[in-house]
Design a protein around this motif. Structure first.
Motif, mmCIF file in Angstrom:
data_model
loop_
_atom_site.group_PDB
_atom_site.id
_atom_site.type_symbol
_atom_site.label_atom_id
_atom_site.label_comp_id
_atom_site.label_asym_id
_atom_site.label_seq_id
_atom_site.Cartn_x
_atom_site.Cartn_y
_atom_site.Cartn_z
ATOM 1 N N ASP A 1 0.840 -1.202 0.000
ATOM 2 C CA ASP A 1 0.000 0.000 0.000
ATOM 3 C C ASP A 1 0.871 1.247 0.000
ATOM 4 O OD1 ASP A 1 -1.679 -1.991 2.243
ATOM 5 O OD2 ASP A 1 -2.612 -1.355 0.352
ATOM 6 N N ILE A 2 2.143 1.073 0.379
ATOM 7 C CA ILE A 2 3.057 2.207 0.387
ATOM 8 C C ILE A 2 3.261 2.655 -1.063
ATOM 9 C CG2 ILE A 2 5.391 2.970 0.986
ATOM 10 C CD1 ILE A 2 5.386 0.832 3.175
ATOM 11 N N SER B 1 7.868 8.254 -0.211
ATOM 12 C CA SER B 1 6.794 7.645 0.573
ATOM 13 C C SER B 1 7.321 6.906 1.810
ATOM 14 C CB SER B 1 5.978 6.687 -0.301
ATOM 15 O OG SER B 1 6.823 5.691 -0.833
ATOM 16 N N ILE C 1 0.764 6.185 1.923
ATOM 17 C CA ILE C 1 0.117 5.103 1.158
ATOM 18 C C ILE C 1 -0.632 5.687 -0.035
ATOM 19 C CG2 ILE C 1 -0.013 3.494 3.064
ATOM 20 C CD1 ILE C 1 -2.859 4.354 3.568
ATOM 21 N N ASP C 2 -1.058 4.790 -0.933
ATOM 22 C CA ASP C 2 -1.627 5.264 -2.192
ATOM 23 C C ASP C 2 -3.079 5.699 -2.068
ATOM 24 O OD1 ASP C 2 -2.700 2.191 -3.837
ATOM 25 O OD2 ASP C 2 -2.556 2.694 -1.714
ATOM 26 N N PHE D 1 -4.412 -0.304 6.595
ATOM 27 C CA PHE D 1 -2.966 -0.336 6.355
ATOM 28 C C PHE D 1 -2.210 -0.561 7.660
ATOM 29 C CE2 PHE D 1 1.179 0.429 5.025
ATOM 30 C CZ PHE D 1 1.741 1.440 5.785
#
Lengths: 310, 582
Positions: free
Chosen positions: B161-162, B205, B218-219, B225
């Protein structure tokens, strides 16, 4: 002496083509079985793309012949590769440690199997028809029919849970050897007992035994000096088989008592599809059988002076 | 005829044999619950004397398998996790109710847009060797999961998710595809992947603001997360861990397996025993017990014998043994049960089985299975009947409030008639494991045959083959599988199993209404509204007959009364730092 050395060298050299053929068969059999080590590692969590990516990373997506060649050239250099299921572990290291454990357990089991088997067999043969004969043979039948699993748990419950004389599981100290050695060696003990009894019966009927008795030698000396030694020759035939089994067939015993030997590692590697470990295990087992049979053949020469190596 | 010599010699031989066996036995026996030295013939295995105050005693635990790795980036199985989650620690962990609480990070802040997480490490966060844990250590540990040399099978799932990780994975996938099509050479591929990895290292990030502050971006605003950081892939590892290779489970690697958890790894006897010792430098709740012995006992029967013999003080109970233990006057008092975080289900594969596309047919099957009877007959009450996708222990679960697809043969028959698939023949594939799974398959078969008149074949399949086949999606008509929570968040079940594009959706369930619900909930800020959205989605999936949940396995343990303070959560890996041993 030279003939002997040449004989041994010839036998050992014959091992090499044997190993190559066995490894090839195992390798390509592994390819036909569904599943792969990555799937086994991830279990329910294995996603299609993830599995493909990891397989590529571990080199599992190359064509079988390429992979086999990599394995063979590595093995020739003594490098058996790295385990897939146990990342970071060299296969040779894993198997080496496990083999030492198996050797120790096998030695203890052999001592038990042959010690008990020979004693029972000799007693039975010398006292044919008497109570001790029937008892020995009854024990032998029970020993051969009792499933390993049942015997292991029965002994574990008797000696570890109720009597608390021995530990139930574990490995490393002498006390850990007792129950597994008995369990592992029982079937071989039964076999040895029956073969020894037959051999003794054969030998005790021979002319030279009657001659010895006629010369006035006491019964005990007759048995030990002449009969047993001659009976050993046919009994040796099973030495190879029992040693081989004790060193390679210990899976259930190892599983139940928690012993880190090659029986467990090799069977687990099949379940896990850990191909390099499967390969190395099969080759190791083949080598064990060849070496043991060679040793048994050499021992024939010791026991029977008539044998020559040409 | 037989001389006395012979009789004497025979007797002597037999006696010698018996004596030698006995001597071996007696030499080391009767040494049961004494917490003395363990058989650690490993390098670097010192046994430190336990302090007079502070941790004392030995907890005799167990392992079901030998550890597959010492590397948190590599762990996939429960047994290894049991070790690593006590030796290593991460930014956060979860409490007994499944909520996220601080571990090595004393707090974390989330930006208003839900994308930026700022973690502040505890001032006294240290590795077991006394060196301080810094944000840079965490960054390095997280990034290791992506290094091709390490080959982490799970790192990507928990950390992708990063934002920078997503970029890296996209670049790597592209390079992998090029290599597969022979557009670039292997050497080029390796070089370019490493370049992408370097770019990841410099990606904004993942930033180290200072020694004690780590920032992760994260995106999308996914609140689960931080839950994913409770899994070992997010744990911090010592500088002794190689950056480009996994740390394998070997006795010689014990000294390198340095973490910041409540215990340290003291020794490993390959394949046989792991010993942990309390870590005085742990920044969280320090261990109360000085030593944990974990012998590898794969056989459940042997484990039970070992428990009865006093060799282990904790044991997980197999379903087959449960009735005997419940009836035992002594051992029944040792039993402890609590709810787990797993669901077992029967899925009808819409990709292969035409009838599975028909909602009425799916509901017919769902209404035709008596789950109350199932848990009694097959599982000896070691499981709970399941009517939802989520076990009760996962927040967002409807639990008892769910509108059940209950056992009702008349309803089932009606649905079957409506579907038009009466008399259909199909096959259910299940794992060839043991007699219990066999009984389960036969039970389901008989229910569907008797109640609906369907012609159901059952097919056992070896585990690896079943996994591969279900992953293919085009091979099995229907199958029995399960799902254990990776982290106690409903997203882990609903979005990952039932979204039409979900990676674990192996049965072709595709409903845009359901998709919309979970897509919305996945990015809502955490709170009751988010949970309500998942509850709606769960109800929808059940009423739609997405698949038929069957049981929720319980965690059932034997715990000796001398072992206290056992803290348990639904996740299946137990923290051992709260335990005391009398």
């Amino acid at each position: 002496m030279n003939a002997l050395v040449a004989y041994v060298v010839r036998r050992l050299l014959a091992l090499i083509p044997t190993l190559i053929v066995i490894s090839a068969i195992t390798f390509f059999m592994g390819f036909t079985a569904p599943g792969d080590p990555v799937t086994m590692m991830l279990g329910e969590r294995a996603k299609a793309e993830q599995v493909e990516a990891l397989k590529a990373q571990y080199g599992l997506d190359k064509p079988p012949l390429v992979q086999y060649w990599r394995f063979l050239s590595g093995a020739a250099r003594g490098d058996l590769g790295m385990s897939y299921s146990y990342q970071g572990r060299p296969v040779a290291d894993m198997l080496g440690k496990a083999f030492v454990v198996t050797l120790k357990l096998g030695a203890a089991a052999t001592l038990f199997a042959w010690g008990t088997g020979l004693v029972l067999g000799i007693l039975a043969g010398v006292n044919r028809g008497k109570f001790i004969d029937h008892l020995s043979m009854l024990l032998a039948i029970v020993g051969v029919s009792l499933p390993v699993f049942v015997e292991a748990l029965a002994l574990m419950y008797l000696f570890a849970v109720y009597l608390r004389w021995l530990p139930a599981i574990g490995w490393g100290e002498p006390k850990h050897y007792v129950l597994p050695a008995i369990v592992l060696g029982t079937r071989s003990a039964a076999l040895v007992a029956r073969i020894t009894r037959s051999a003794m019966l054969d030998v005790l009927n021979q002319d030279y035994v009657r001659t010895a008795r006629a010369k006035g030698l006491s019964g005990g000396r007759v048995v030990l000096k002449h009969a047993v030694k001659n009976a050993m020759i046919p009994v040796m035939t099973v030495l190879g088989t029992t040693l081989g089994t004790l060193l390679t067939g210990a899976f259930i015993t190892e599983q139940i008592f928690g012993i880190p030997g090659i029986g467990r590692i090799s069977l687990q590697s099949i379940f896990q599809r850990d191909y390099p470990v499967i390969q190395a295990s099969v080759m190791l087992v083949a080598t064990i059988f060849v070496v043991i049979n060679l040793l048994v053949d050499l021992m024939y020469g010791v026991v029977d002076p008539r044998i020559r190596y040409s | 005829m037989e001389g006395h010599t012979l009789k004497r010699m025979r007797f002597a031989f037999a006696l010698m044999l018996a004596l030698s066996l006995f001597l071996t036995a007696c030499s080391g026996s009767k040494s049961d619950p004494a917490p003395n030295n363990t058989s650690s013939n490993t390098t670097g295995g010192e046994t430190a004397a336990p302090a007079n105050q502070g941790p004392k005693g030995t907890l005799k635990y167990y392992l079901t398998d030998k550890p597959t790795t010492f590397d948190p980036a590599m762990v996939t199985d429960v047994s290894t996790n049991q070790i690593l989650q006590n030796v290593f620690s991460g930014l956060v962990t979860f409490d007994t109710k499944g909520g996220v609480i601080p571990d090595l990070a004393e707090k974390f802040d989330v930006s208003a847009d839900g994308l930026t997480y700022t973690f502040t490490l505890k001032a006294d966060a240290k590795f077991s060797d006394g060196t301080p844990v810094t944000a840079a250590d965490f960054k390095r540990s997280i990034l290791r999961n992506f290094h091709p040399g390490v080959g982490s099978p799970t790192g990507v799932s928990y950390l992708d998710d990063i934002a920078g990780a997503q970029k890296f994975m996209a670049a790597k996938d592209e390079l992998d595809a090029q290599l597969k099509d022979n557009k670039i050479s292997e050497a080029d591929h390796t070089k370019k992947v490493m370049e992408a990895f370097e770019a990841l290292k410099n990606d904004p990030s993942i930033t180290v603001k200072d020694d004690k502050t780590l920032v992760l971006v994260i995106d999308k605003p996914k609140p689960f997360f931080v839950m994913k950081l409770t899994y070992p892939t997010g744990f911090v590892v010592g500088k002794s861990f190689p950056d480009d290779a996994p740390l394998g489970a070997a006795p010689e690697n014990v000294a390198k397996a340095i973490g910041a958890g409540p215990f340290t790894m003291d020794s490993y006897t390959e394949g046989s025993m792991v010993v942990l010792k309390a870590n005085a430098n742990y920044a969280g709740e320090k261990a109360k017990v000085a030593t944990v012995e974990m012998p590898v006992i794969s056989s459940p029967q042997a484990r039970l014998a070992a428990y009865r013999a006093g060799q282990i003080d904790v044991n997980e109970v197999a379903g087959a043994d449960y009735p005997t233990l419940k009836a035992d006057p002594e051992l029944s008092k040792h039993l402890l049960e609590w709810a787990g975080a797993r669901v077992n289900y029967l899925a009808l594969n819409q990709i292969v089985l035409e009838a599975a596309k028909n909602k009425d047919f799916r509901l017919a099957v769902a209404h035709a299975i008596n789950k109350e009877q199932l848990v009694k007959v097959v599982w000896n009450d070691t499981h709970l009947p399941a009517y939802g996708v989520l076990p009760d222990t996962i927040s967002g679960a409807n639990g008892a409030k769910i509108q059940k697809v209950e056992y009702n043969v008349d309803k089932a028959k009606d649905y079957l008639k409506k579907s038009g698939y009466e008399g259909l023949e199909f096959t259910i594939t299940y794992r060839a494991q043991d007699e219990v799974t066999q009984r389960l398959a036969e039970f389901i078969q008989s229910q569907l045959t008797t109640n609906l008149g369907l012609k159901v074949n059952i097919e056992p399949m070896e585990w690896s083959a079943l996994l591969a086949a279900s992953r293919q999606k085009t091979e099995l008509e229907s199958f029995y599988l399960g799902w254990s929570a990776d982290y106690p968040d409903p997203q882990n079940f609903l979005s990952l199993l039932l979204h039409s594009k979900a990676p674990y959706n192996r049965y072709g369930y595709a409903n845009p209404e359901f998709d919309a619900m979970v897509e919305k909930a996945d990015v809502m800020p955490n709170g009751p509204e988010r949970m309500a959205e998942y509850a709606k989605a769960e109800q929808f999936a059940i009423s739609d007959g997405a698949w038929t949940p069957l049981t929720y396995p319980k965690n059932i343990f034997l715990i000796r009364p001398t072992v206290k303070g056992f803290s348990y959560n639904s996740m299946g890996v137990l923290p051992l730092n709260t335990v005391t041993v009398e």
